[in-house]
Scaffold this motif. Structure first.
Motif, PDB file in Angstrom:
ATOM      1  N   ALA A  46       0.839  -1.200   0.000  1.00 39.67           N
ATOM      2  CA  ALA A  46       0.000   0.000   0.000  1.00 39.67           C
ATOM      3  C   ALA A  46       0.876   1.252   0.000  1.00 39.67           C
ATOM      4  N   ARG A  47       1.998   1.237   0.703  1.00 40.60           N
ATOM      5  CA  ARG A  47       2.913   2.388   0.741  1.00 40.60           C
ATOM      6  C   ARG A  47       3.506   2.649  -0.650  1.00 40.60           C
ATOM      7  N   GLU A  48       3.910   1.587  -1.341  1.00 38.79           N
ATOM      8  CA  GLU A  48       4.459   1.749  -2.693  1.00 38.79           C
ATOM      9  C   GLU A  48       3.409   2.305  -3.655  1.00 38.79           C
ATOM     10  N   ILE A  49       2.176   1.829  -3.500  1.00 35.94           N
ATOM     11  CA  ILE A  49       1.082   2.335  -4.338  1.00 35.94           C
ATOM     12  C   ILE A  49       0.812   3.802  -4.021  1.00 35.94           C
ATOM     13  N   LEU A  50       0.814   4.153  -2.734  1.00 30.47           N
ATOM     14  CA  LEU A  50       0.605   5.547  -2.341  1.00 30.47           C
ATOM     15  C   LEU A  50       1.684   6.437  -2.949  1.00 30.47           C
ATOM     16  N   ASP A  51       2.926   6.004  -2.916  1.00 28.20           N
ATOM     17  CA  ASP A  51       4.018   6.770  -3.514  1.00 28.20           C
ATOM     18  C   ASP A  51       3.798   6.988  -5.012  1.00 28.20           C
ATOM     19  N   LEU A  52       3.362   5.938  -5.708  1.00 28.42           N
ATOM     20  CA  LEU A  52       3.064   6.069  -7.142  1.00 28.42           C
ATOM     21  C   LEU A  52       1.914   7.045  -7.389  1.00 28.42           C
ATOM     22  N   LEU A  53       0.888   6.954  -6.557  1.00 27.14           N
ATOM     23  CA  LEU A  53      -0.249   7.867  -6.700  1.00 27.14           C
ATOM     24  C   LEU A  53       0.207   9.312  -6.551  1.00 27.14           C
ATOM     25  N   GLU A  54       1.030   9.571  -5.536  1.00 25.16           N
ATOM     26  CA  GLU A  54       1.514  10.933  -5.301  1.00 25.16           C
ATOM     27  C   GLU A  54       2.376  11.418  -6.458  1.00 25.16           C
ATOM     28  N   GLU A  55       3.207  10.526  -7.010  1.00 26.96           N
ATOM     29  CA  GLU A  55       4.045  10.885  -8.156  1.00 26.96           C
ATOM     30  C   GLU A  55       3.204  11.281  -9.370  1.00 26.96           C
ATOM     31  N   HIS A  56       2.001  10.730  -9.449  1.00 28.39           N
ATOM     32  CA  HIS A  56       1.102  11.011 -10.577  1.00 28.39           C
ATOM     33  C   HIS A  56       0.032  12.047 -10.229  1.00 28.39           C
ATOM     34  N   GLY A  57       0.234  12.755  -9.134  1.00 25.42           N
ATOM     35  CA  GLY A  57      -0.660  13.849  -8.780  1.00 25.42           C
ATOM     36  C   GLY A  57      -1.987  13.451  -8.179  1.00 25.42           C
ATOM     37  N   GLU A  58      -2.113  12.205  -7.743  1.00 22.84           N
ATOM     38  CA  GLU A  58      -3.346  11.743  -7.102  1.00 22.84           C
ATOM     39  C   GLU A  58      -3.183  11.821  -5.587  1.00 22.84           C
ATOM     40  N   GLU A  59      -4.164  12.394  -4.932  1.00 21.11           N
ATOM     41  CA  GLU A  59      -4.093  12.544  -3.481  1.00 21.11           C
ATOM     42  C   GLU A  59      -4.924  11.469  -2.786  1.00 21.11           C
ATOM     43  N   PHE A  60      -4.289  10.814  -1.843  1.00 22.68           N
ATOM     44  CA  PHE A  60      -4.952   9.861  -0.961  1.00 22.68           C
ATOM     45  C   PHE A  60      -4.530  10.205   0.455  1.00 22.68           C
TER      46      PHE A  60
END
Length: 75
Positions: A26-40
């Motif tokens: 989940a942490r790796e996915i969160l990092d990818l989301l943030e890199e792509h401008g998606e906020e979680f």
């Protein structure tokens, strides 16, 4: 807690766009989301969204410490 509409779709879209090597935490996915401008809110929120989709068979949860998630392209 209710899943906000579109969260899973946003996760799946970023994973597809990033051509991420799965399974991921989940942490790796969160990092990818943030890199792509998606906020979680947090990695916990990502895990919650994916865990609920796993109950419906759309995500594979790989047991371990930490859990890893596999989101298939057709899921």
């Amino acid at each position: 807690m209710r899943i906000r509409r579109g969260e899973f779709e946003r996760i799946r879209s970023v994973l597809s766009e990033a051509e991420a090597e799965e399974p991921l935490t989940a942490r790796e996915i969160l990092d990818l989301l943030e890199e792509h401008g998606e906020e979680f809110d947090s990695a916990h929120r990502v895990a919650t969204v994916l865990g609920r989709r796993a109950q419906e068979g759309e995500v594979e949860v790989i047991d371990g410490q930490p859990y890893r998630y596999r989101v298939g392209p057709n899921n």
